[in-house]
Each structure stands twice: as C-alpha cells, then as structure tokens.
Design a protein around this motif. Structure first.
Motif, PDB file in Angstrom:
ATOM      1  N   ARG A 181       0.833  -1.200   0.000  1.00 56.03           N
ATOM      2  CA  ARG A 181       0.000   0.000   0.000  1.00 56.03           C
ATOM      3  C   ARG A 181       0.873   1.258   0.000  1.00 56.03           C
ATOM      4  NH1 ARG A 181      -5.064   0.114   3.809  1.00 56.03           N
ATOM      5  NH2 ARG A 181      -5.802  -1.151   2.066  1.00 56.03           N
ATOM      6  N   SER A 182       1.979   1.259   0.719  1.00 49.83           N
ATOM      7  CA  SER A 182       2.889   2.398   0.709  1.00 49.83           C
ATOM      8  C   SER A 182       3.478   2.615  -0.677  1.00 49.83           C
ATOM      9  CB  SER A 182       4.001   2.171   1.740  1.00 49.83           C
ATOM     10  OG  SER A 182       4.941   3.225   1.693  1.00 49.83           O
ATOM     11  N   ALA A 183       3.814   1.491  -1.340  1.00 47.96           N
ATOM     12  CA  ALA A 183       4.332   1.607  -2.702  1.00 47.96           C
ATOM     13  C   ALA A 183       3.274   2.166  -3.651  1.00 47.96           C
ATOM     14  CB  ALA A 183       4.833   0.245  -3.181  1.00 47.96           C
ATOM     15  N   ALA A 184       2.019   1.738  -3.479  1.00 51.52           N
ATOM     16  CA  ALA A 184       0.944   2.255  -4.329  1.00 51.52           C
ATOM     17  C   ALA A 184       0.704   3.741  -4.069  1.00 51.52           C
ATOM     18  CB  ALA A 184      -0.336   1.462  -4.080  1.00 51.52           C
ATOM     19  N   TYR A 185       0.764   4.137  -2.807  1.00 50.82           N
ATOM     20  CA  TYR A 185       0.582   5.551  -2.479  1.00 50.82           C
ATOM     21  C   TYR A 185       1.724   6.385  -3.069  1.00 50.82           C
ATOM     22  CZ  TYR A 185       0.322   9.838   0.269  1.00 50.82           C
ATOM     23  OH  TYR A 185       0.259  11.150   0.653  1.00 50.82           O
ATOM     24  N   ALA A 186       2.940   5.854  -2.984  1.00 52.10           N
ATOM     25  CA  ALA A 186       4.077   6.561  -3.572  1.00 52.10           C
ATOM     26  C   ALA A 186       3.918   6.679  -5.080  1.00 52.10           C
ATOM     27  CB  ALA A 186       5.376   5.846  -3.215  1.00 52.10           C
ATOM     28  N   ALA A 187       3.371   5.646  -5.719  1.00 55.80           N
ATOM     29  CA  ALA A 187       3.155   5.704  -7.164  1.00 55.80           C
ATOM     30  C   ALA A 187       2.102   6.738  -7.519  1.00 55.80           C
ATOM     31  CB  ALA A 187       2.744   4.327  -7.679  1.00 55.80           C
TER      32      ALA A 187
END
Length: 436
Positions: free
Chosen positions: A404-410
C-alpha cells in the motif's frame, strides 16, 4: 359573388402590412450583426492564467510607475515638438530720478526673450522623445511577462499543494479504514497486537502528512492571493505549448521552439538601446546652449518738459561652445548606449539558453510522466491482489502495508509528474515570451 370589403383581409393590404415588419426585422438583424462585430473579445475564463494575470496586473504597483513614465514620455514629445527648445520669458523694468534730481526722467523697458533650436537639434530631440515613448511601452510588456512568470510559479505551486493535500486525505481515509478492520480482527483473535499497533502507526503517519499538506496548501493560497488579491479558483487549467505570435494557442513539438524576435524582454532591451542611441544624437547636436533672441520695447523721456519717445530693438545671444562640456555629455551618452547594447546581447544569449533548458525540461517531464503512469498501473494491480490476499488471510499486514505504501508513492509520483509536466509547459512559454 361578393367582394371582400374589409381592408385588413385584402391581399394588397396584407402585403402592405408585412413589408414594414420585414424591413424592421432586417434592420434589427443588421444592427445585431454589427454590434456582434464591434463587440470586444470575450474575457478569459476565471480558471485560466490569462484571467488572473489581468487581476494581478491591476494591483501591481510597478504598473502605476509605468503609467507615470508614459506620462513623462508624452510630455517629452510635446516639448520636442514645440517651436522653441525652452519656454520663453518676459522682463519688465522701470527707471526714474525721483530719489536724486527728480527732473522727471522716466524709462520703461519691456523685453521678450525666446530660445532657438540649434541646427539638427529639434529632429534629434523628437527622435529621442519617440524612442523614449517606445521604450516605456516595451518595458510595460516586459513587466507583464515578469509578472506572468511569478503568477505561473504560484499557480503550479498551488496545484502541487492541492494534489498533495488530496492524496494525503485519501491516504488518511484508507489508513483509518484499515485500522478499524485490523482492530476488529485483533479483538476477534485473528491478528496479533503487533498488527494492530502497525495499523495505528500507519494512521498516525497519515494524519501527520495530512497536517503538513494542509499547511503547505495554506501557504500556497496566501502567495496566490498576494499576487492577485483574490482567493484561488476552484479549478486550475493547464496551458498548451505554443510559439510566440500565435496567442498561445498553437501547439507544436518542443524541439521546434525558439525565442521570438518579439519577445517582450528582447523588445524592451532593443528599445532601451535605441533610446540610448537617440540620446547620443541629441548630445552631438547640442554643442552649445540654445541661442536667445530678444525683442526690446523702450519708452522714455529726459525731463518733465519732453514727451515720451518709443523705440524697439532686437538682440541675439549666441553662447560659446565648451569642448569639455560637449565631450562630457557625449561620452556619458555613448557609455549608456554601449552598456545598453552589451545588455541586449547578453539578454539574447540568456533567453536562448533558457529556452533550450526549458525544452529539455519539458522532454524530461514527458518521459517521467509516461514512466509514472506505468508505475501506477503496476502498483494498483499489486495492491488489489494484496488486499484480496489479506482479506483471505493469505498475506500478513506488513506485506499489505508495504504494498500500500508503494501504491501511495506511485499515486503521489504520478500526480507530481502531471503537475511538473504542466509547469514545464508554462515555463517554456515563459522563456519564449508568450503570455497566458
């Protein structure tokens, strides 16, 4: 067979009634078409940069200074077109012998003085006044471009702050929902206390980010309001890349862009150089002070027994020329002209380099945006699978939070790159001298 005696129902009377109505309708149509042709172009929409540039220009204190400079230039034009280089003067004098002999001696003199143009000086002054007026207009356009640059930066800083605040709100809502779900499953015994703590920490981090994003947004809104004097619009529209001379509406490939000869800054520098050259010409034609011609009228008598006699005379005063004075004025004007030429050359090089950097920045922003779209597609797919696995108990909370953190960063990177691409287009238009 009876004839129709009602004139209102006769064919001739109907045609007679219709013709004035048709004529009136035609006249109304012509007037409406003419009023449409004479109407001013529609104002820029409120969500566009062009609208807010006008608002910022109205409250810009330097714009009032330019108006004062324009009045000064107009006054210089009036002086240069006058019959004399300086205003004339009148002298009145009286002489009598009342304090000593008092024999009735009286003398009254009236002298009218006027200055004369030196050969070639009037034409040089007129050319210098005209160049000064053109310089004021060019500086006005350059000042508008400078104000547009500040407005563009505030515009996209505001857009970036709004995007960050929107993403922070989305992250906070998602973190709260996840924390509620984890807490429920923890109380049910499906998850550990560590998982519950991780969910709470994620929610607190999202709240802290939301607070920072709101603070940055407030600052960006204050900067925009300081420029325009009004709150920021609800929607922010992007510019299109355009070449100078097309009103900012014709899109072209970035590599075809080059500064226009009508670039406001280049035009202002060229106008300043012409004005300086005109001052050199004035200094060359003003080799001495202005000659002075005087018309003298004298009325006098020697004593009480004589009658008054009138006489008229003329006098021409030609000042000598001072070589040192002429060299001083000419050298000062020449130095100013040389400095203006050097500044214009340096500005041309700087504008060319700025346009090249802006083109490269726009190309880089386009590539970054394409990569950001691909990254977001992959992260969204991974997040969807991770949420499904977590709901089925096949993945742990740490894995879900990491994805989820990676998706938010994307998502953040995509929004930032979208704004960066639009800001790069605005900066390229700025370097090309194109107003919003």
């Amino acid at each position: 067979m009876t004839a129709d005696l009602d004139p209102a129902h006769s064919p001739h009377s109907q045609r007679a009634v219709c013709w004035p109505l048709r004529l009136a309708a035609c006249l109304v149509g012509v007037l409406l078409s003419l009023s449409g042709m004479a109407a001013s172009p529609p104002a820029a929409p409120e969500g566009s940069l062009g609208f807010w540039l006008e608002e910022a220009w109205l409250r810009n204190p330097q714009a009032k200074a330019v108006d004062a400079r324009e009045g000064e230039a107009r006054a210089a034009q009036e002086l240069a077109s006058g019959l004399t280089p300086e205003p004339g003067s009148v002298s009145v004098g009286a002489l009598n012998d009342q304090l000593n002999s008092n024999r009735g001696k009286r003398e009254i003199a009236v002298e009218l003085n006027a200055y004369l143009w030196l050969p070639g000086q009037k034409a040089a002054r007129e050319a210098e006044a005209e160049s000064r007026f053109d310089e004021v207009g060019a500086r006005r356009a350059a000042l508008r471009l400078e104000l547009a640059g500040a407005l563009r930066e505030a515009w996209w800083t505001l857009a970036a702050a709004r995007n960050s605040a929107r993403l922070a709100v989305g992250r906070l809502e998602t973190a709260r929902a996840l924390a509620s779900e984890v807490q429920r499953r923890y109380q049910a015994g499906d998850l550990s206390r560590i998982d519950a703590n991780l969910a709470q920490m994620e929610m607190q981090a999202a709240e802290a980010e939301s607070i920072d994003a709101d603070s940055s947004l407030l600052q960006a809104e204050h900067v925009f309001r300081a420029l325009t004097g009004a709150p920021a619009p609800s929607s922010i529209s992007a510019e299109r890349p355009a070449t100078p001379g097309h009103g900012g509406t014709k899109p072209l490939a970035p590599e075809t862009f080059s500064p226009s000869p009508l670039h406001p800054q280049l035009t202002a520098a060229a106008a300043a150089s012409r004005s300086a050259r005109a001052k050199v010409k004035v200094a060359e034609e003003s080799r001495r002070a202005a000659p002075e011609v005087s018309l003298l009228a004298l009325r006098e008598r020697s004593d009480f027994n004589e009658s008054y006699s009138d006489s008229i005379g003329i006098r021409l005063k030609i000042p000598f020329s001072s070589g040192a004075l002429v060299r001083r004025e000419s050298s000062a004007a020449q130095a100013e002209a040389d400095q203006s030429d050097a500044e214009m050359q340096r500005l041309e090089q700087r504008v060319e380099l700025d346009a090249m950097r802006a083109r490269q920045a726009l190309q880089a922003a386009e590539r970054q945006y394409a990569l950001a779209e691909q990254r977001r597609t992959l992260s969204s797919d991974s997040l969807r699978l991770a949420e499904k696995s977590f709901a089925l108990g096949e993945a742990d909370l740490a894995t879900l939070l990491r994805i989820r953190s990676a998706a938010y960063a994307a998502d953040t990177f995509l929004g930032r790159q979208g704004i960066a691409r639009a800001a790069a287009i605005s900066r390229l238009n700025q370097t090309l001298g194109v107003l919003p």
